[in-house]
Design a protein around this motif. Sequence first.
Motif: not given
Length: 257
Positions: A24-51
């Motif tokens: 599963g961790q390899v699958a996450l490392a292989d993934a490409h996620v496009v995040l549309v919006g880096c504001g209210g939702i995107g800001s905390p979402a980005l932190q845990y997508l990166a984490a």
Amino acid sequence: MSLSPDRLSRFARHIVLPEVGGAGQVALADAHVVLVGCGGIGSPALQYLAAAGIGHLTLVDDDVVDVSNLQRQTIFAPSDIGRPKAEVAAEWVRRFDLGLEVEAVVTRVGGANAARILSGASLVVDGCDNFATRLTVSDACVELGIPLTSAAIGRFQGQVANFAGHLPDQPCYRCFVGDAFDAEDCDTCAADGVLGAMVGMVGTFAVMHAIRVLLDGHAAFGDPQFGTLHLIDGMAPSMRPLRIAKDPACKGCGQKA
């Protein structure tokens, strides 16, 4: 792909989970996620997508940081005011984890550029603040065959759902909201207000849902729950699932029925 010793150490708490594991961790490392919006939702979402170790992140936003954002958009600081959110967000990722590939796209997604921006993604996470962009993103995801995690918030109410309208038996986001919201106008945080912690709750739940999609077929956690809208009430608090039916007449995915 295999994980280096330092990556194994970094994600050890994921890997020991039977529902995730090394595959599963390899699958996450292989993934490409496009995040549309880096504001209210995107800001905390980005932190845990990166984490989570998502290997490739594309961050899309045409807005700049404003002092009023700091109450809920936790990746920004006062020194970032006036700078493009996508660029600041990409810098945050680079400071957080040098092992991730990240790119900033300082533009608004529209009919003319949606396919180019979203093409090649494993998943799109949409946390933008207007219906016109949401519907454009949804239609493009259907056309490109990309699953979509959609998250929205208003005051103390949140909505999160995974969509796969490109599949014959699954609805898209347009099946949910219809065509009436193709216009630019919508309610705003400035007019209605929003509790910062509520935004964090919805953004991180959206990442949980995104991970479900990315791990589908790779780990036991991967039940995407396509077409189930989760209604989050921050005042109660409570969460209620709502099944969305595919609309055969939907102009976004109806031809896929």
